[in-house]
Design a protein around this motif. Structure first.
Motif, mmCIF file in Angstrom:
data_model
loop_
_atom_site.group_PDB
_atom_site.id
_atom_site.type_symbol
_atom_site.label_atom_id
_atom_site.label_comp_id
_atom_site.label_asym_id
_atom_site.label_seq_id
_atom_site.Cartn_x
_atom_site.Cartn_y
_atom_site.Cartn_z
ATOM 1 N N SER A 170 0.813 -1.215 0.000
ATOM 2 C CA SER A 170 0.000 0.000 0.000
ATOM 3 C C SER A 170 0.849 1.268 0.000
ATOM 4 C CB SER A 170 -0.962 0.001 1.196
ATOM 5 O OG SER A 170 -0.245 0.021 2.404
ATOM 6 N N LEU A 220 -4.202 1.324 -6.654
ATOM 7 C CA LEU A 220 -4.215 -0.134 -6.800
ATOM 8 C C LEU A 220 -5.310 -0.521 -7.779
ATOM 9 C CD1 LEU A 220 -3.877 -1.204 -3.046
ATOM 10 C CD2 LEU A 220 -2.080 -1.157 -4.764
ATOM 11 N N ASN A 272 -6.560 -4.603 -5.105
ATOM 12 C CA ASN A 272 -7.528 -4.315 -4.041
ATOM 13 C C ASN A 272 -8.090 -5.600 -3.453
ATOM 14 O OD1 ASN A 272 -7.511 -1.500 -3.812
ATOM 15 N ND2 ASN A 272 -8.788 -1.289 -5.633
ATOM 16 N N VAL A 288 -5.440 -7.129 -1.197
ATOM 17 C CA VAL A 288 -5.372 -6.415 0.085
ATOM 18 C C VAL A 288 -6.525 -6.856 0.992
ATOM 19 C CG1 VAL A 288 -5.599 -4.156 1.183
ATOM 20 C CG2 VAL A 288 -4.081 -4.438 -0.778
#
Length: 91
Positions: free
Chosen positions: A61, A67, A72, A75
């Motif tokens: 990040s 992103l 995403n 994450v």
């Protein structure tokens, strides 16, 4: 079953905490989760893995201003895994 319970309590009393089964990656289609932290993993190992995942996500990040959709998802999935690892020890 009773013997297993006594053995588990004995391990915990000696400081050998272990994880409890904890599902993650839940969705409306799979409310019980698609993945799971397995029961019986040494707590110190589960927490070490959570720290490593958190470090990776932090680095990802920080190095990326934006992103894409796949990043995403990565994450979000990794954050779910981190929470499941921590929750499996806290139960």
């Amino acid at each position: 079953m009773a013997l297993q319970s006594v053995q588990q309590e004995s391990k915990q009393s000696r400081g050998n905490l272990q994880t409890q089964a904890t599902a993650f990656d839940r969705s409306p289609a799979l409310p019980d989760g698609l993945f799971e932290v397995r029961a019986g993993v040494p707590a110190h190992f589960a927490l070490e893995q959570a720290r490593c995942l958190a470090d990776c996500i932090r680095k990802l990040s920080v190095e990326n201003d934006t992103l894409d959709g796949q990043s995403n998802y990565l994450v979000g999935f990794t954050v779910d895994a981190i929470h499941a690892l921590i929750e499996s020890v806290e139960q």
